[in-house]
Design a protein around this motif. Structure first.
Motif, PDB file in Angstrom:
ATOM      1  N   TYR A 325      58.208   0.605  16.286  1.00 17.57           N
ATOM      2  CA  TYR A 325      57.195   1.365  15.558  1.00 17.57           C
ATOM      3  C   TYR A 325      55.837   1.116  16.221  1.00 17.57           C
ATOM      4  O   TYR A 325      55.394  -0.029  16.344  1.00 17.57           O
ATOM      5  N   ILE A 326      55.183   2.194  16.627  1.00 23.91           N
ATOM      6  CA  ILE A 326      53.917   2.102  17.360  1.00 23.91           C
ATOM      7  C   ILE A 326      52.828   2.865  16.621  1.00 23.91           C
ATOM      8  O   ILE A 326      53.010   4.038  16.273  1.00 23.91           O
ATOM      9  N   THR A 327      51.709   2.201  16.375  1.00 22.94           N
ATOM     10  CA  THR A 327      50.503   2.863  15.886  1.00 22.94           C
ATOM     11  C   THR A 327      49.471   2.824  17.004  1.00 22.94           C
ATOM     12  O   THR A 327      49.150   1.749  17.524  1.00 22.94           O
ATOM     13  N   ASN A 328      48.964   4.007  17.385  1.00 15.96           N
ATOM     14  CA  ASN A 328      47.999   4.061  18.478  1.00 15.96           C
ATOM     15  C   ASN A 328      47.280   5.402  18.440  1.00 15.96           C
ATOM     16  O   ASN A 328      47.922   6.431  18.242  1.00 15.96           O
ATOM     17  N   PRO A 329      45.963   5.403  18.629  1.00 11.00           N
ATOM     18  CA  PRO A 329      45.227   6.672  18.541  1.00 11.00           C
ATOM     19  C   PRO A 329      45.337   7.531  19.787  1.00 11.00           C
ATOM     20  O   PRO A 329      45.171   8.750  19.723  1.00 11.00           O
ATOM     21  N   TYR A 330      45.578   6.897  20.932  1.00 13.08           N
ATOM     22  CA  TYR A 330      45.557   7.625  22.204  1.00 13.08           C
ATOM     23  C   TYR A 330      46.878   7.407  22.937  1.00 13.08           C
ATOM     24  O   TYR A 330      47.010   6.501  23.764  1.00 13.08           O
ATOM     25  N   ILE A 331      47.859   8.251  22.632  1.00  8.71           N
ATOM     26  CA  ILE A 331      49.176   8.120  23.250  1.00  8.71           C
ATOM     27  C   ILE A 331      49.271   9.108  24.408  1.00  8.71           C
ATOM     28  O   ILE A 331      49.653  10.278  24.246  1.00  8.71           O
ATOM     29  N   ILE A 332      48.864   8.636  25.588  1.00  9.81           N
ATOM     30  CA  ILE A 332      48.957   9.393  26.833  1.00  9.81           C
ATOM     31  C   ILE A 332      49.707   8.472  27.791  1.00  9.81           C
ATOM     32  O   ILE A 332      49.118   7.820  28.658  1.00  9.81           O
ATOM     33  N   LEU A 384      51.664  12.111  11.689  1.00 10.53           N
ATOM     34  CA  LEU A 384      50.222  12.328  11.776  1.00 10.53           C
ATOM     35  C   LEU A 384      49.572  11.899  10.467  1.00 10.53           C
ATOM     36  O   LEU A 384      49.859  12.463   9.400  1.00 10.53           O
ATOM     37  N   PHE A 385      48.703  10.885  10.560  1.00  9.55           N
ATOM     38  CA  PHE A 385      48.019  10.358   9.373  1.00  9.55           C
ATOM     39  C   PHE A 385      46.857  11.287   9.030  1.00  9.55           C
ATOM     40  O   PHE A 385      45.972  11.526   9.856  1.00  9.55           O
ATOM     41  N   PRO A 386      46.838  11.839   7.809  1.00  9.25           N
ATOM     42  CA  PRO A 386      45.863  12.894   7.489  1.00  9.25           C
ATOM     43  C   PRO A 386      44.502  12.405   7.008  1.00  9.25           C
ATOM     44  O   PRO A 386      43.554  13.186   6.957  1.00  9.25           O
ATOM     45  N   GLU A 387      44.387  11.136   6.641  1.00  8.87           N
ATOM     46  CA  GLU A 387      43.161  10.638   6.008  1.00  8.87           C
ATOM     47  C   GLU A 387      42.329   9.814   6.988  1.00  8.87           C
ATOM     48  O   GLU A 387      42.717   8.718   7.372  1.00  8.87           O
ATOM     49  N   GLY A 388      41.184  10.323   7.403  1.00 10.90           N
ATOM     50  CA  GLY A 388      40.315   9.584   8.307  1.00 10.90           C
ATOM     51  C   GLY A 388      40.873   9.524   9.712  1.00 10.90           C
ATOM     52  O   GLY A 388      41.601  10.422  10.162  1.00 10.90           O
ATOM     53  N   PHE A 389      40.547   8.425  10.415  1.00 12.09           N
ATOM     54  CA  PHE A 389      40.938   8.279  11.816  1.00 12.09           C
ATOM     55  C   PHE A 389      41.611   6.927  12.021  1.00 12.09           C
ATOM     56  O   PHE A 389      41.043   5.880  11.706  1.00 12.09           O
ATOM     57  N   VAL A 390      42.841   6.947  12.541  1.00 15.04           N
ATOM     58  CA  VAL A 390      43.591   5.720  12.803  1.00 15.04           C
ATOM     59  C   VAL A 390      43.254   5.226  14.210  1.00 15.04           C
ATOM     60  O   VAL A 390      43.509   5.912  15.199  1.00 15.04           O
ATOM     61  N   HIS A 391      42.708   4.016  14.296  1.00 15.27           N
ATOM     62  CA  HIS A 391      42.266   3.443  15.567  1.00 15.27           C
ATOM     63  C   HIS A 391      43.070   2.190  15.943  1.00 15.27           C
ATOM     64  O   HIS A 391      42.793   1.540  16.946  1.00 15.27           O
ATOM     65  N   SER A 392      44.081   1.849  15.149  1.00 18.25           N
ATOM     66  CA  SER A 392      44.870   0.630  15.376  1.00 18.25           C
ATOM     67  C   SER A 392      45.687   0.734  16.657  1.00 18.25           C
ATOM     68  O   SER A 392      46.126   1.813  17.038  1.00 18.25           O
ATOM     69  N   LYS A 393      45.921  -0.440  17.280  1.00 21.04           N
ATOM     70  CA  LYS A 393      46.783  -0.521  18.454  1.00 21.04           C
ATOM     71  C   LYS A 393      47.836  -1.602  18.192  1.00 21.04           C
ATOM     72  O   LYS A 393      47.647  -2.771  18.539  1.00 21.04           O
ATOM     73  N   THR A 394      48.939  -1.207  17.558  1.00 23.46           N
ATOM     74  CA  THR A 394      49.970  -2.169  17.193  1.00 23.46           C
ATOM     75  C   THR A 394      51.345  -1.660  17.617  1.00 23.46           C
ATOM     76  O   THR A 394      51.563  -0.453  17.744  1.00 23.46           O
ATOM     77  N   ILE A 395      52.260  -2.601  17.822  1.00 24.92           N
ATOM     78  CA  ILE A 395      53.659  -2.295  18.073  1.00 24.92           C
ATOM     79  C   ILE A 395      54.495  -3.382  17.423  1.00 24.92           C
ATOM     80  O   ILE A 395      54.130  -4.564  17.463  1.00 24.92           O
ATOM     81  N   VAL A 396      55.591  -2.987  16.789  1.00 19.55           N
ATOM     82  CA  VAL A 396      56.486  -3.955  16.154  1.00 19.55           C
ATOM     83  C   VAL A 396      57.912  -3.499  16.407  1.00 19.55           C
ATOM     84  O   VAL A 396      58.212  -2.304  16.407  1.00 19.55           O
ATOM     85  N   SER A 397      58.798  -4.480  16.623  1.00 20.28           N
ATOM     86  CA  SER A 397      60.178  -4.146  16.967  1.00 20.28           C
ATOM     87  C   SER A 397      61.160  -5.147  16.376  1.00 20.28           C
ATOM     88  O   SER A 397      60.943  -6.370  16.438  1.00 20.28           O
ATOM     89  N   ASP A 398      62.240  -4.628  15.795  1.00 19.96           N
ATOM     90  CA  ASP A 398      63.433  -5.403  15.411  1.00 19.96           C
ATOM     91  C   ASP A 398      63.163  -6.585  14.477  1.00 19.96           C
ATOM     92  O   ASP A 398      63.929  -7.562  14.463  1.00 19.96           O
ATOM     93  N   ASP A 399      62.061  -6.539  13.731  1.00 12.72           N
ATOM     94  CA  ASP A 399      61.714  -7.616  12.790  1.00 12.72           C
ATOM     95  C   ASP A 399      61.527  -8.968  13.480  1.00 12.72           C
ATOM     96  O   ASP A 399      61.609 -10.020  12.829  1.00 12.72           O
TER      97      ASP A 399
END
Length: 473
Positions: A325-332, A384-399
């Motif tokens: 699971y990846i949260t990131n504002p700029y996925i290029i 796509l998160f609809p409220e405001g702007f998501v700026h987090s840079k996180t990744i999590v895998s397999d607990d």
């Protein structure tokens, strides 16, 4: 006659650039793109290459890590880490070894980690920690803007300096370009040491403007540290008039892992100030032996031999068995990360990406969206998160493994910026980050492949045009 001399000089420069391109070992597609740019855009093509295209890793413009002082310093830093046993490192041995070779910092155990979501929680924790400082405060930020936060920091610094606390600040020359000289001079007047990282200068404009320090680091007495996506800007606590609330993730760290962040600050400080007094182990303080999380710092920049942060993302995705699971504002992502995501998804791994519906940059927005169709086709879930702007840079895998830091999932962060992430090998921490991710997904809009491919043709055109600029975004 003058025309022929100028034309000959132009051809000579062009040939030298072509030779440089061939010797640098760039990807064939990138080399071809620059060749076309140089020879189809007179003068301007060469200017763009000199400003944006040169391979800093190959040319070693920044030779920081090759100085004897830095090499000796890194060896000393390694002695101050609490090394983990072979049994503890068994599950993620490959990525631990990879990061150690890339970034020189081994993993350590006995760390206390606190996840901080959004600006209010982050700055409350930061100010509380700063108030307890007894020896030194080190701050390093990409964006340092004036406002209520900066004024609060000034007043705190003034009190602390009177009590003998040394304060050093690094800020990026482009990210903090709006920082007023009056404020900087006020800091200097009360005794704060402050430096601009890679300032804009006429003689070095072409060689440095594209290479920025995107790190966010605070180290206090080598006992407590902070890193993550949050800059010193009031929009993190007051919101943005155009985008609304800024959502971001930060991390508070205590334990041996703090030594790594202190070392990164020290090396960056030495780069801009040439003051080798910072490269002393007297800035390292002992930590109490405690049972805690195993963690590791990964950092990279244009002076690195390899893109350590990119390797970290690639390795986590590649090793995943259950989910990523990846949260990131700029996925290029570039081809390697893009292929890793697609291959993992098509192999049965649950790959999910969370980013904002809104964007702070129109070109970036369409460039990011240009990758959606290929990812959705491979089974990647996009929210796509609809409220405001998501700026987090996180990744999590397999607990089991997760990361919080400054690195965007784009070529700029991987190749051109100075970045830093904390990688955490802790089940409970990973589960907490996963649950937060899933909670945000429930509030978000999930894209559907069959619907997305039917988007208007002018959207596809915007995506195609924006994607041309992906290497420099």
């Amino acid at each position: 006659m003058l025309f022929y001399i100028a034309f000959s000089f132009y051809i000579l420069i062009g040939v030298s650039i072509v030779i440089r391109l061939l010797l640098n070992g760039m990807r064939p597609t990138k080399t071809l793109a620059w060749l076309l740019t140089i020879f189809t855009i007179p003068v301007g093509g060469m200017f763009l290459y000199l400003m944006l295209g040169r391979n800093r890793r190959k040319n070693k413009l920044f030779r920081l890590k090759h100085t004897s002082e830095i090499n000796s310093y890194i060896k000393e830093v390694q002695k101050y880490h609490e090394f983990i046993t072979d049994q503890e490192r068994k599950e993620h041995q490959k990525i631990m070894s990879l990061i150690t070779k890339n970034s020189s910092f081994p993993p350590s155990t006995g760390n206390s980690l606190r996840l901080l979501k959004n600006g209010n929680a982050t700055f409350q924790a930061i100010f509380e920690a700063l108030e307890k400082a007894k020896h030194f405060i080190h701050l390093e930020y990409y964006i340092f803007e004036e406002g209520k936060l900066s004024q609060g920091l000034f007043e705190l610094f003034e009190r602390k300096i009177k009590k003998g606390v040394a304060i050093r600040i690094l800020y990026d020359g482009i990210g903090s370009i709006s920082l007023n000289k009056v404020y900087i001079n006020k800091l200097k007047e009360i005794g704060v040491e402050i430096y601009k990282f890679l300032p804009i200068r006429f003689g070095k404009f072409l060689s440095s403007i594209n290479y920025r320090n995107h790190r966010k680091i605070i180290v206090i007495d080598d006992q407590i540290a902070f890193t993550g996506g949050i800059n010193v800007s009031d929009k993190y606590v007051q919101g943005d008039p155009n985008l609304g609330a800024w959502h971001d993730m930060h991390l508070q760290l205590e334990g041996p892992i703090v030594h790594s962040l202190q070392a990164i600050f020290a090396m960056d400080w030495y780069l801009v100030s040439s003051d080798d007094n910072i490269l002393k182990t007297s800035y390292f303080y002992p930590h109490k032996n405690a049972i805690g999380s195993t963690a590791q710092i990964v950092h990279s920049g244009p002076d690195s031999d390899f893109s350590a942060t990119q390797h970290m993302y690639f390795s986590i995705i590649n090793e995943a068995q259950d989910y990523v699971y990846i949260t990131n504002p700029y996925i290029i992502p570039g081809e390697s990360i893009l292929d890793a995501l697609k291959v993992a998804s098509m192999s049965g791994v649950d790959i999910r990406l969370l980013l904002s519906k809104k964007s702070d940059n129109a070109i970036v927005k369409w460039c990011v969206r240009s990758y959606f169709e290929r990812l959705l086709q491979a089974g990647v879930k996009i929210y796509l998160f609809p409220e405001g702007f998501v700026h987090s840079k996180t990744i999590v895998s397999d607990d089991t493994i997760s990361s919080v830091g400054t690195t965007n999932l784009d070529i700029r962060s991987f190749e051109q910026n100075y970045e830093v992430n904390a990688v955490i090998y802790d089940d409970s921490f990973a589960i907490s980050l996963k649950n937060d991710f899933l909670n945000d997904c429930h509030k978000s809009i999930q894209l559907n492949y069959d619907t997305f491919v039917k988007r208007p043709w002018h959207h596809k055109l915007k995506e195609g045009i924006a994607k041309v600029f992906s290497p420099v975004l």
